[in-house]
Each structure stands twice: as structure tokens, then as C-alpha cells.
Design a protein around this motif. Structure first.
Motif, short mmCIF file in Angstrom:
data_model
loop_
_atom_site.label_atom_id
_atom_site.label_comp_id
_atom_site.label_asym_id
_atom_site.label_seq_id
_atom_site.Cartn_x
_atom_site.Cartn_y
_atom_site.Cartn_z
N LYS A 7 48.92 26.08 37.34
CA LYS A 7 50.36 26.38 36.48
C LYS A 7 50.29 26.42 34.95
O LYS A 7 50.71 27.34 34.32
CB LYS A 7 51.50 25.35 37.01
CG LYS A 7 51.69 25.14 38.47
CD LYS A 7 52.73 24.33 38.68
CE LYS A 7 53.22 24.37 40.23
NZ LYS A 7 53.99 23.05 40.42
N GLU A 8 49.47 25.59 34.41
CA GLU A 8 49.22 25.58 33.07
C GLU A 8 48.56 26.94 32.49
O GLU A 8 48.86 27.39 31.62
CB GLU A 8 48.46 24.26 32.68
CG GLU A 8 49.07 22.99 32.67
CD GLU A 8 48.23 21.81 32.64
OE1 GLU A 8 47.09 21.96 32.01
OE2 GLU A 8 48.61 20.76 32.97
N ILE A 9 47.52 27.23 33.17
CA ILE A 9 46.71 28.62 32.98
C ILE A 9 47.83 29.71 33.08
O ILE A 9 47.79 30.52 32.10
CB ILE A 9 45.65 28.70 33.90
CG1 ILE A 9 44.49 27.60 33.55
CG2 ILE A 9 44.81 30.26 33.88
CD1 ILE A 9 43.99 27.44 32.25
N LEU A 10 48.53 29.57 34.03
CA LEU A 10 49.50 30.73 34.32
C LEU A 10 50.95 30.75 32.83
O LEU A 10 50.80 31.79 32.65
CB LEU A 10 50.35 30.70 35.42
CG LEU A 10 49.47 31.05 36.96
CD1 LEU A 10 50.50 30.58 38.10
CD2 LEU A 10 49.35 32.50 37.06
N LEU A 59 35.19 23.64 46.95
CA LEU A 59 36.52 23.69 46.80
C LEU A 59 37.01 24.58 45.85
O LEU A 59 36.73 24.30 44.60
CB LEU A 59 37.29 22.19 46.97
CG LEU A 59 38.90 22.17 47.03
CD1 LEU A 59 39.21 22.55 48.25
CD2 LEU A 59 39.02 20.73 46.82
N HIS A 60 37.86 25.51 46.18
CA HIS A 60 38.52 26.36 44.92
C HIS A 60 39.83 26.70 45.55
O HIS A 60 40.32 27.29 46.60
CB HIS A 60 37.51 27.55 44.60
CG HIS A 60 37.12 28.29 45.82
ND1 HIS A 60 36.15 28.17 46.45
CD2 HIS A 60 37.67 29.60 45.98
CE1 HIS A 60 36.01 29.05 47.54
NE2 HIS A 60 37.03 30.00 47.22
N LEU A 61 40.72 26.77 44.50
CA LEU A 61 42.30 26.87 44.78
C LEU A 61 42.42 28.39 44.06
O LEU A 61 42.07 28.57 42.86
CB LEU A 61 43.15 26.12 43.91
CG LEU A 61 44.65 26.48 43.99
CD1 LEU A 61 45.33 26.19 45.41
CD2 LEU A 61 45.31 25.43 43.03
N HIS A 62 43.03 29.37 44.98
CA HIS A 62 43.27 30.64 44.31
C HIS A 62 44.56 30.59 43.63
O HIS A 62 45.57 29.98 44.39
CB HIS A 62 43.34 31.76 45.47
CG HIS A 62 41.88 31.90 45.95
ND1 HIS A 62 41.07 33.08 45.53
CD2 HIS A 62 41.09 31.60 46.88
CE1 HIS A 62 39.96 33.10 45.96
NE2 HIS A 62 39.99 32.13 47.04
N VAL A 63 44.84 31.14 42.56
CA VAL A 63 46.19 31.39 41.87
C VAL A 63 46.27 32.63 41.59
O VAL A 63 45.51 33.30 40.70
CB VAL A 63 46.11 30.48 40.58
CG1 VAL A 63 47.47 30.67 39.83
CG2 VAL A 63 45.66 29.02 40.85
#
Length: 161
Positions: free
Chosen positions: A94-97, A123-127
Motif C-alpha cells: 500500500k505504501e509503494i502504491l 513467498l511473494h505478494l503480487h500488488v
């Protein structure tokens, strides 16, 4: 598939790469190499716990991967102890967005590829944002709560985390 962009210079302290690999480092893992500044990938965020960089094959105008700085297996390996880590991954996304002027979080997709549909076992979250601008294949590949891509909520619910 999840990948990384290795053409831009890193924006983090280069002293990281001169030290011995930290605990939680898998020398065969591309994401471990990226967060340890060994690949020349631009890190949009990097601290002791979380790192973030652009996906090499973006599925949306803004497509970031948020990863634990220390190696953690794929989303099937998560337990209750990982809840704070995953929450921090979401907050970092969210901060990067926000830093990239994406403020409408209702048009954002956060999620994990469910094994065996992940190309990297770190582990990796796609944003992805804006989700409304994703093409046909990206909408399919990152379809919410499918057999291959899940959001955090069902992951936690299904694993009683």
C-alpha cells in the motif's frame, strides 16, 4: 509469471552485498539474491523484514512484488507466526502504491499464486493496480480466489491462521 527487472540500478545501501549472506538466505533463490542486492534490481523498499521491486512481466500499469527479506517458502508454508509478516507485506504494498500516486485501493489486487502455480518458491505478494486496467490474460492469470491465485483472507481462513 513472477519475475524481476534487472536493468535498473539498486537504490539501497550497497554495503549489503559485501557482507556474508544473512540467516534465511537461499543461494539458489532469485528473490534472495535480489534482496541481497546481487542482481542489480531496483529495490523500491528494503529493510530488515520486507523488500519490494517491480515484476518483470507486469500484469497492470503498477505491478510490484513484496517479499520477506529473509527466505520464507511459498504461501502453503505459512502458519500463525507469519500473520504479522503478511500484514506488513500488505502495508508495504500500500505504501509503494501511495508513493506512486495510486490512492484508490478499491481498484487494487493483492494476492499470492498458489503452488504449483508460482515460479519462485520465495513467498511473494503480487500488488497490481489499477486492476481495472489489467488486460484479458492478466485478469485470468491474477483472477481472485481461483485455483492459482488467492488473496490473503482465504489463505488465512483456509489455514486457520
Amino acid at each position: 509469471m513472477a519475475g524481476v527487472e534487472a536493468t535498473q540500478p539498486a537504490l539501497v545501501d550497497s554495503s549489503k552485498s559485501s557482507s556474508a549472506p544473512a540467516e534465511g538466505y537461499d543461494k539458489k533463490c532469485i528473490f534472495c539474491k535480489i534482496v541481497n542486492n546481487e542482481m542489480g534490481t531496483e529495490l523500491l523498499h528494503s529493510d530488515e523484514e520486507i523488500s519490494c521491486f517491480r515484476d518483470i512481466k507486469p500484469g497492470a500499469p503498477h505491478h510490484y512484488l513484496v517479499v520477506p527479506t529473509k527466505h520464507v517458502g511459498n504461501c502453503k508454508s505459512l502458519s500463525k507466526e507469519h500473520v504479522p509478516l503478511v500484514n506488513r507485506m500488505i502495508e508495504t504494498g500500500k505504501e509503494i502504491l501511495q508513493k506512486n500516486n495510486i490512492t484508490d485501493l478499491s481498484d487494487v489486487r493483492f494476492g499470492f499464486h498458489w503452488p504449483p502455480f508460482c515460479s519462485v518458491t520465495h513467498l511473494h505478494l503480487h500488488v497490481l493496480a489499477p486492476a481495472s486496467q489489467m488486460g484479458f490474460m492478466s485478469r485470468l492469470f491474477y483472477r481472485l480466489n481461483s485455483y492459482w491465485f488467492i488473496t490473503v483472507s482465504p489463505l488465512f481462513d483456509s489455514r486457520d491462521i
